[in-house]
Scaffold this motif. Structure first.
Motif, PDB file in Angstrom:
ATOM      1  N   LYS A   1       0.825  -1.205   0.000  1.00  0.00           N
ATOM      2  CA  LYS A   1       0.000   0.000   0.000  1.00  0.00           C
ATOM      3  C   LYS A   1       0.865   1.263   0.000  1.00  0.00           C
ATOM      4  O   LYS A   1       0.441   2.313  -0.504  1.00  0.00           O
ATOM      5  N   GLY A   2       2.075   1.160   0.525  1.00  0.00           N
ATOM      6  CA  GLY A   2       2.997   2.291   0.470  1.00  0.00           C
ATOM      7  C   GLY A   2       3.577   2.495  -0.915  1.00  0.00           C
ATOM      8  O   GLY A   2       3.726   3.634  -1.381  1.00  0.00           O
ATOM      9  N   TRP A   3       3.917   1.404  -1.594  1.00  0.00           N
ATOM     10  CA  TRP A   3       4.509   1.494  -2.926  1.00  0.00           C
ATOM     11  C   TRP A   3       3.491   1.818  -4.010  1.00  0.00           C
ATOM     12  O   TRP A   3       3.793   2.548  -4.940  1.00  0.00           O
ATOM     13  N   ALA A   4       2.298   1.240  -3.894  1.00  0.00           N
ATOM     14  CA  ALA A   4       1.294   1.376  -4.947  1.00  0.00           C
ATOM     15  C   ALA A   4      -0.082   1.539  -4.305  1.00  0.00           C
ATOM     16  O   ALA A   4      -0.871   0.585  -4.257  1.00  0.00           O
ATOM     17  N   PRO A   5      -0.380   2.724  -3.786  1.00  0.00           N
ATOM     18  CA  PRO A   5      -1.642   2.925  -3.047  1.00  0.00           C
ATOM     19  C   PRO A   5      -2.883   2.602  -3.866  1.00  0.00           C
ATOM     20  O   PRO A   5      -3.920   2.226  -3.293  1.00  0.00           O
ATOM     21  N   GLU A   6      -2.789   2.747  -5.179  1.00  0.00           N
ATOM     22  CA  GLU A   6      -3.954   2.497  -6.029  1.00  0.00           C
ATOM     23  C   GLU A   6      -4.221   1.010  -6.254  1.00  0.00           C
ATOM     24  O   GLU A   6      -5.313   0.620  -6.697  1.00  0.00           O
ATOM     25  N   LEU A   7      -3.241   0.167  -5.958  1.00  0.00           N
ATOM     26  CA  LEU A   7      -3.397  -1.267  -6.162  1.00  0.00           C
ATOM     27  C   LEU A   7      -4.315  -1.844  -5.087  1.00  0.00           C
ATOM     28  O   LEU A   7      -4.170  -1.537  -3.903  1.00  0.00           O
ATOM     29  N   VAL A   8      -5.263  -2.670  -5.504  1.00  0.00           N
ATOM     30  CA  VAL A   8      -6.149  -3.332  -4.550  1.00  0.00           C
ATOM     31  C   VAL A   8      -5.394  -4.504  -3.931  1.00  0.00           C
ATOM     32  O   VAL A   8      -4.928  -5.401  -4.646  1.00  0.00           O
ATOM     33  N   VAL A   9      -5.270  -4.494  -2.618  1.00  0.00           N
ATOM     34  CA  VAL A   9      -4.533  -5.542  -1.916  1.00  0.00           C
ATOM     35  C   VAL A   9      -5.519  -6.476  -1.221  1.00  0.00           C
ATOM     36  O   VAL A   9      -6.307  -6.044  -0.374  1.00  0.00           O
ATOM     37  N   ILE A  10      -5.456  -7.742  -1.584  1.00  0.00           N
ATOM     38  CA  ILE A  10      -6.324  -8.774  -1.023  1.00  0.00           C
ATOM     39  C   ILE A  10      -5.462  -9.668  -0.143  1.00  0.00           C
ATOM     40  O   ILE A  10      -4.404 -10.144  -0.564  1.00  0.00           O
ATOM     41  N   ALA A  11      -5.900  -9.894   1.073  1.00  0.00           N
ATOM     42  CA  ALA A  11      -5.153 -10.739   2.005  1.00  0.00           C
ATOM     43  C   ALA A  11      -5.841 -12.092   2.138  1.00  0.00           C
ATOM     44  O   ALA A  11      -7.022 -12.153   2.500  1.00  0.00           O
ATOM     45  N   ASP A  12      -5.113 -13.157   1.840  1.00  0.00           N
ATOM     46  CA  ASP A  12      -5.645 -14.492   2.096  1.00  0.00           C
ATOM     47  C   ASP A  12      -5.753 -14.679   3.605  1.00  0.00           C
ATOM     48  O   ASP A  12      -4.803 -14.427   4.350  1.00  0.00           O
ATOM     49  N   THR A  13      -6.930 -15.128   4.047  1.00  0.00           N
ATOM     50  CA  THR A  13      -7.191 -15.264   5.485  1.00  0.00           C
ATOM     51  C   THR A  13      -7.427 -16.728   5.804  1.00  0.00           C
ATOM     52  O   THR A  13      -8.540 -17.245   5.658  1.00  0.00           O
ATOM     53  N   CYS A  14      -6.358 -17.398   6.176  1.00  0.00           N
ATOM     54  CA  CYS A  14      -6.437 -18.812   6.526  1.00  0.00           C
ATOM     55  C   CYS A  14      -5.322 -19.119   7.515  1.00  0.00           C
ATOM     56  O   CYS A  14      -4.451 -18.284   7.776  1.00  0.00           O
ATOM     57  N   LEU A  15      -5.335 -20.329   8.053  1.00  0.00           N
ATOM     58  CA  LEU A  15      -4.327 -20.714   9.042  1.00  0.00           C
ATOM     59  C   LEU A  15      -3.388 -21.811   8.540  1.00  0.00           C
ATOM     60  O   LEU A  15      -2.363 -22.071   9.178  1.00  0.00           O
ATOM     61  N   CYS A  16      -3.721 -22.446   7.410  1.00  0.00           N
ATOM     62  CA  CYS A  16      -3.030 -23.687   7.039  1.00  0.00           C
ATOM     63  C   CYS A  16      -1.523 -23.532   6.889  1.00  0.00           C
ATOM     64  O   CYS A  16      -0.764 -24.408   7.307  1.00  0.00           O
ATOM     65  N   GLN A  17      -1.059 -22.416   6.262  1.00  0.00           N
ATOM     66  CA  GLN A  17       0.385 -22.274   6.090  1.00  0.00           C
ATOM     67  C   GLN A  17       1.082 -21.786   7.354  1.00  0.00           C
ATOM     68  O   GLN A  17       2.298 -21.687   7.395  1.00  0.00           O
ATOM     69  N   PHE A  18       0.294 -21.497   8.410  1.00  0.00           N
ATOM     70  CA  PHE A  18       0.852 -21.007   9.661  1.00  0.00           C
ATOM     71  C   PHE A  18       0.797 -22.043  10.785  1.00  0.00           C
ATOM     72  O   PHE A  18       1.380 -21.835  11.846  1.00  0.00           O
ATOM     73  N   THR A  19       0.053 -23.138  10.572  1.00  0.00           N
ATOM     74  CA  THR A  19      -0.047 -24.180  11.598  1.00  0.00           C
ATOM     75  C   THR A  19       0.971 -25.283  11.346  1.00  0.00           C
ATOM     76  O   THR A  19       1.294 -25.597  10.202  1.00  0.00           O
ATOM     77  N   ASP A  20       1.444 -25.885  12.422  1.00  0.00           N
ATOM     78  CA  ASP A  20       2.427 -26.965  12.263  1.00  0.00           C
ATOM     79  C   ASP A  20       1.781 -28.254  11.773  1.00  0.00           C
ATOM     80  O   ASP A  20       2.468 -29.171  11.321  1.00  0.00           O
ATOM     81  N   HIS A  21       0.450 -28.338  11.838  1.00  0.00           N
ATOM     82  CA  HIS A  21      -0.248 -29.530  11.343  1.00  0.00           C
ATOM     83  C   HIS A  21      -0.814 -29.335   9.944  1.00  0.00           C
ATOM     84  O   HIS A  21      -1.269 -30.283   9.313  1.00  0.00           O
ATOM     85  N   GLY A  22      -0.800 -28.105   9.423  1.00  0.00           N
ATOM     86  CA  GLY A  22      -1.200 -27.845   8.053  1.00  0.00           C
ATOM     87  C   GLY A  22      -2.691 -27.779   7.799  1.00  0.00           C
ATOM     88  O   GLY A  22      -3.104 -27.667   6.636  1.00  0.00           O
ATOM     89  N   HIS A  23      -3.504 -27.831   8.839  1.00  0.00           N
ATOM     90  CA  HIS A  23      -4.947 -27.711   8.631  1.00  0.00           C
ATOM     91  C   HIS A  23      -5.375 -26.250   8.767  1.00  0.00           C
ATOM     92  O   HIS A  23      -4.640 -25.405   9.287  1.00  0.00           O
ATOM     93  N   CYS A  24      -6.598 -25.978   8.307  1.00  0.00           N
ATOM     94  CA  CYS A  24      -7.070 -24.597   8.192  1.00  0.00           C
ATOM     95  C   CYS A  24      -7.737 -24.086   9.458  1.00  0.00           C
ATOM     96  O   CYS A  24      -8.473 -23.091   9.413  1.00  0.00           O
TER      97      CYS A  24
END
Length: 334
Positions: free
Chosen positions: A108-131
């Motif tokens: 958002k600092g580099w390209a304020p006009e760009l629409v930034v979508i954030a993936d909202t999940c847990l799978c890549q952050f959990t040690d077991h890989g589930h969502c």
């Protein structure tokens, strides 16, 4: 009078100009969302082995990628984070200084006009890989994903992403009630203007393999069939989408796209919200592999495929082909 039919459909196909004038579906860079994988470290631009042309990027090299995307006329990016720390509750997902949150602020600092979508999940952050949060079922002793406890963490993740500056929250976990919980959480935190792009119809698909390589998110036990949809079901997709509409979703997504264009068409006909198709990793990688072997014309195949998704009813397409497609559409390399 000749017996030949008076109607000749070929009249309007006679030249490129005529074909262009009567073309029903037009694909543009405005239709595409480009996914990006961000990781920690410095000077990292590491190609994902199963996804040629797609990279893990460290923050110091992300700016160059973002400026290229914006210069090509692509209006939105979807950010995925690859953390350096994983635990049972995926705490890096909702850390205010987590990798996705840092990337959102930077973009958002580099390209304020760009629409930034954030993936909202847990799978890549959990040690077991589930969502979501895993617990043992008291009756069977089998590990299961706890739907409602998972919602609490997903809400925290969404709020932290909105605080970082995300324009759209894209929950991909397929927990029951996830749109309602996130909408309520965002509104209560003062982010009522932040849109939700719901992964409304997400199938338990074999087409996600390369993505799990990219996001390091393969489940360490079992599978995701208890919360993602059975690929054989179509009517269930309507029930899932209806729930998300009632819960406050702003956009409805179908994932994967290519084998589920009938579902894309159904959602387009049944609902008045924008429909998003996710042209997923294996769909991308199969084209890349065939092109590398000289079996297909990559440019022609990609543009035909993306046009087919739009013709089926997709208003927006998330695709790893976005940069190449945008170049081809403006005539680069022709």
């Amino acid at each position: 009078m000749s017996s030949y039919p008076i109607v000749r459909h070929r009249r309007l196909r006679r030249s490129a100009g005529l074909r262009s004038m009567v073309r029903e579906t037009v694909l543009t860079a405005d239709d595409m969302i480009y996914p990006i994988f961000v990781t920690y470290g410095e000077n990292i631009r590491s190609e994902i082995p199963s996804m040629p042309g797609v990279y893990h990027l460290s923050m110091d090299l992300l700016e160059q990628e973002i400026r290229e995307v914006a210069a090509l006329g692509i209006k939105a990016v979807l950010l995925f984070g690859v953390p350096c720390h994983k635990d049972a509750h995926g705490s890096s997902a909702y850390d205010p200084n987590g990798i996705v949150q840092e990337a959102v602020r930077a973009v958002k600092g580099w390209a304020p006009e760009l629409v930034v979508i954030a993936d909202t999940c847990l799978c890549q952050f959990t040690d077991h890989g589930h969502c979501g949060v895993v617990r043992k079922d008291e009756a069977t002793g089998i590990a299961v994903v706890d739907n409602d406890k998972s919602l609490e963490l997903l809400v925290r993740t969404a709020i932290s992403q909105a605080e970082a500056g995300a324009d759209i929250i894209a929950p991909s976990n397929m927990m029951d009630g996830f749109v309602y919980a996130i909408r309520a959480g965002l509104d209560e935190a003062g982010y009522s203007d932040i849109a939700i792009m719901s992964y409304s119809v997400k199938y338990a698909s074999a087409f996600y393999g390369p993505f799990r390589d990219a996001a390091h998110s393969a489940p360490q036990f079992g599978d995701r069939k208890t919360y993602q949809m059975d690929p054989a079901n179509g009517r269930e997709a309507l029930r899932e989408a209806e729930s998300d509409v009632a819960e406050g979703a702003d956009m409805l997504m179908v994932k994967p796209a290519l084998a589920y264009l009938d579902i894309v068409k159904t959602l387009k006909e049944q609902f008045d919200l924008p429909v998003v198709a996710y042209n997923v990793s294996a769909e991308y990688s199969m084209v890349k592999a065939a092109a590398a072997n000289g079996w297909i014309d990559e440019r022609a195949i990609v543009l035909e495929t993306l046009t087919g998704m739009k013709r089926a009813g997709a208003d927006l397409i998330i695709t790893y082909h976005a940069k190449d497609a945008a170049k081809w559409l403006r005539g680069d390399g022709m």
